[in-house]
Design a protein around this motif. Structure first.
Motif, PDB file in Angstrom:
ATOM      1  N   GLU A   7       0.830  -1.200   0.000  1.00 47.95           N
ATOM      2  CA  GLU A   7       0.000   0.000   0.000  1.00 47.95           C
ATOM      3  C   GLU A   7       0.865   1.251   0.000  1.00 47.95           C
ATOM      4  O   GLU A   7       0.573   2.211  -0.689  1.00 47.95           O
ATOM      5  N   SER A   8       1.943   1.269   0.766  1.00 48.08           N
ATOM      6  CA  SER A   8       2.777   2.464   0.832  1.00 48.08           C
ATOM      7  C   SER A   8       3.570   2.672  -0.455  1.00 48.08           C
ATOM      8  O   SER A   8       3.900   3.790  -0.797  1.00 48.08           O
ATOM      9  N   ASP A   9       3.867   1.603  -1.189  1.00 50.02           N
ATOM     10  CA  ASP A   9       4.588   1.748  -2.443  1.00 50.02           C
ATOM     11  C   ASP A   9       3.720   2.379  -3.523  1.00 50.02           C
ATOM     12  O   ASP A   9       4.220   3.097  -4.374  1.00 50.02           O
ATOM     13  N   SER A  10       2.433   2.124  -3.510  1.00 48.42           N
ATOM     14  CA  SER A  10       1.550   2.658  -4.534  1.00 48.42           C
ATOM     15  C   SER A  10       0.821   3.913  -4.081  1.00 48.42           C
ATOM     16  O   SER A  10       0.021   4.455  -4.816  1.00 48.42           O
ATOM     17  N   ALA A  11       1.084   4.394  -2.878  1.00 47.61           N
ATOM     18  CA  ALA A  11       0.391   5.573  -2.358  1.00 47.61           C
ATOM     19  C   ALA A  11       0.888   6.832  -3.046  1.00 47.61           C
ATOM     20  O   ALA A  11       2.066   6.986  -3.321  1.00 47.61           O
ATOM     21  N   VAL A  12      -0.056   7.729  -3.336  1.00 47.09           N
ATOM     22  CA  VAL A  12       0.292   9.004  -3.938  1.00 47.09           C
ATOM     23  C   VAL A  12       0.627  10.012  -2.845  1.00 47.09           C
ATOM     24  O   VAL A  12       1.554  10.790  -2.967  1.00 47.09           O
ATOM     25  N   LEU A  13      -0.141   9.992  -1.775  1.00 42.88           N
ATOM     26  CA  LEU A  13       0.114  10.846  -0.618  1.00 42.88           C
ATOM     27  C   LEU A  13       0.607   9.985   0.524  1.00 42.88           C
ATOM     28  O   LEU A  13       0.122   8.875   0.724  1.00 42.88           O
ATOM     29  N   LYS A  14       1.536  10.523   1.261  1.00 44.72           N
ATOM     30  CA  LYS A  14       2.096   9.768   2.368  1.00 44.72           C
ATOM     31  C   LYS A  14       2.193  10.684   3.576  1.00 44.72           C
ATOM     32  O   LYS A  14       2.739  11.787   3.483  1.00 44.72           O
ATOM     33  N   VAL A  15       1.667  10.245   4.716  1.00 43.67           N
ATOM     34  CA  VAL A  15       1.746  11.010   5.950  1.00 43.67           C
ATOM     35  C   VAL A  15       3.113  10.740   6.563  1.00 43.67           C
ATOM     36  O   VAL A  15       3.444   9.608   6.887  1.00 43.67           O
ATOM     37  N   VAL A  16       3.895  11.800   6.697  1.00 41.67           N
ATOM     38  CA  VAL A  16       5.248  11.650   7.204  1.00 41.67           C
ATOM     39  C   VAL A  16       5.280  11.832   8.709  1.00 41.67           C
ATOM     40  O   VAL A  16       6.001  11.138   9.417  1.00 41.67           O
ATOM     41  N   ARG A  17       4.491  12.766   9.207  1.00 41.64           N
ATOM     42  CA  ARG A  17       4.513  13.051  10.632  1.00 41.64           C
ATOM     43  C   ARG A  17       3.082  13.306  11.107  1.00 41.64           C
ATOM     44  O   ARG A  17       2.281  13.896  10.415  1.00 41.64           O
ATOM     45  N   GLY A  18       2.771  12.851  12.294  1.00 43.07           N
ATOM     46  CA  GLY A  18       1.449  13.065  12.870  1.00 43.07           C
ATOM     47  C   GLY A  18       0.483  11.952  12.522  1.00 43.07           C
ATOM     48  O   GLY A  18       0.815  11.009  11.797  1.00 43.07           O
ATOM     49  N   GLU A  19      -0.702  12.090  13.044  1.00 43.71           N
ATOM     50  CA  GLU A  19      -1.756  11.109  12.780  1.00 43.71           C
ATOM     51  C   GLU A  19      -3.038  11.841  12.411  1.00 43.71           C
ATOM     52  O   GLU A  19      -3.902  12.067  13.256  1.00 43.71           O
ATOM     53  N   PRO A  20      -3.185  12.222  11.125  1.00 41.47           N
ATOM     54  CA  PRO A  20      -4.399  12.927  10.726  1.00 41.47           C
ATOM     55  C   PRO A  20      -5.604  11.993  10.731  1.00 41.47           C
ATOM     56  O   PRO A  20      -5.478  10.789  10.507  1.00 41.47           O
ATOM     57  N   SER A  21      -6.754  12.586  10.981  1.00 35.56           N
ATOM     58  CA  SER A  21      -7.990  11.789  10.969  1.00 35.56           C
ATOM     59  C   SER A  21      -8.408  11.547   9.521  1.00 35.56           C
ATOM     60  O   SER A  21      -7.877  12.150   8.585  1.00 35.56           O
ATOM     61  N   ALA A  22      -9.374  10.684   9.342  1.00 36.39           N
ATOM     62  CA  ALA A  22      -9.874  10.376   8.004  1.00 36.39           C
ATOM     63  C   ALA A  22     -10.501  11.621   7.372  1.00 36.39           C
ATOM     64  O   ALA A  22     -10.372  11.847   6.159  1.00 36.39           O
ATOM     65  N   GLU A  24      -9.603  14.775   7.909  1.00 38.42           N
ATOM     66  CA  GLU A  24      -8.539  15.689   7.509  1.00 38.42           C
ATOM     67  C   GLU A  24      -7.891  15.236   6.197  1.00 38.42           C
ATOM     68  O   GLU A  24      -7.614  16.050   5.316  1.00 38.42           O
ATOM     69  N   LEU A  25      -7.679  13.943   6.061  1.00 32.29           N
ATOM     70  CA  LEU A  25      -7.118  13.427   4.807  1.00 32.29           C
ATOM     71  C   LEU A  25      -8.078  13.617   3.647  1.00 32.29           C
ATOM     72  O   LEU A  25      -7.661  13.964   2.532  1.00 32.29           O
ATOM     73  N   ALA A  26      -9.363  13.415   3.905  1.00 30.64           N
ATOM     74  CA  ALA A  26     -10.364  13.609   2.857  1.00 30.64           C
ATOM     75  C   ALA A  26     -10.406  15.072   2.414  1.00 30.64           C
ATOM     76  O   ALA A  26     -10.532  15.368   1.221  1.00 30.64           O
ATOM     77  N   VAL A  31      -9.101  19.220  -1.687  1.00 26.99           N
ATOM     78  CA  VAL A  31      -8.481  20.489  -2.081  1.00 26.99           C
ATOM     79  C   VAL A  31      -7.500  20.269  -3.221  1.00 26.99           C
ATOM     80  O   VAL A  31      -7.494  21.020  -4.203  1.00 26.99           O
ATOM     81  N   ILE A  32      -6.687  19.243  -3.123  1.00 33.31           N
ATOM     82  CA  ILE A  32      -5.705  18.968  -4.176  1.00 33.31           C
ATOM     83  C   ILE A  32      -6.407  18.620  -5.491  1.00 33.31           C
ATOM     84  O   ILE A  32      -6.025  19.100  -6.560  1.00 33.31           O
ATOM     85  N   ALA A  33      -7.444  17.817  -5.425  1.00 32.97           N
ATOM     86  CA  ALA A  33      -8.180  17.448  -6.636  1.00 32.97           C
ATOM     87  C   ALA A  33      -8.877  18.657  -7.246  1.00 32.97           C
ATOM     88  O   ALA A  33      -8.913  18.818  -8.469  1.00 32.97           O
ATOM     89  N   SER A  34      -9.406  19.522  -6.407  1.00 29.48           N
ATOM     90  CA  SER A  34     -10.078  20.721  -6.896  1.00 29.48           C
ATOM     91  C   SER A  34      -9.095  21.657  -7.589  1.00 29.48           C
ATOM     92  O   SER A  34      -9.382  22.198  -8.657  1.00 29.48           O
TER      93      SER A  34
END
Length: 79
Positions: A7-22, A24-26, A31-34
Motif C-alpha cells: 500500500e505504501s509503495d503505490s500511495a500518492v500521498l504519504k503522511v510523514v509526521r502526525g496522525e491525521p484523521s480520516a 482531515e485526509l479527505a 483540495v488537491i483534486a479541486s
C-alpha cells in the motif's frame, strides 16, 4: 512483504509526521483534486522551473570586444 508495504509503495500521498484523521485526509485530497481540476479547466500552462543565475551557462560567455584607446591593456586585466 506484507499488505502495508504494497500500500505504501503505490500511495500518492504519504503522511510523514502526525496522525491525521480520516476527515482531515479527505479534506486534503478534495483540495488537491479541486486545484488540479481548476488548473486543467483553465488550461494554465505548467510553469517552467526557474533557472538560477548560478547555473545559467550564458554568464560564462564573454561580451564582444570593442576597440577603444588602451583596450589592449585592459584586455588582460581581470574584470
Amino acid at each position: 512483504m506484507n499488505a502495508e508495504d504494497t500500500e505504501s509503495d503505490s500511495a500518492v500521498l504519504k503522511v510523514v509526521r502526525g496522525e491525521p484523521s480520516a476527515e482531515e485526509l479527505a479534506a486534503l485530497v478534495a483540495v488537491i483534486a479541486s486545484r488540479a481540476a481548476d488548473a486543467a479547466a483553465v488550461g494554465e500552462p505548467v510553469a517552467a522551473p526557474k533557472v538560477s543565475g548560478w547555473t545559467d551557462r550564458s554568464r560564462y560567455m564573454r561580451s564582444p570586444g570593442r576597440p577603444f584607446p588602451g583596450g589592449w591593456r585592459s584586455s588582460t586585466l581581470p574584470r
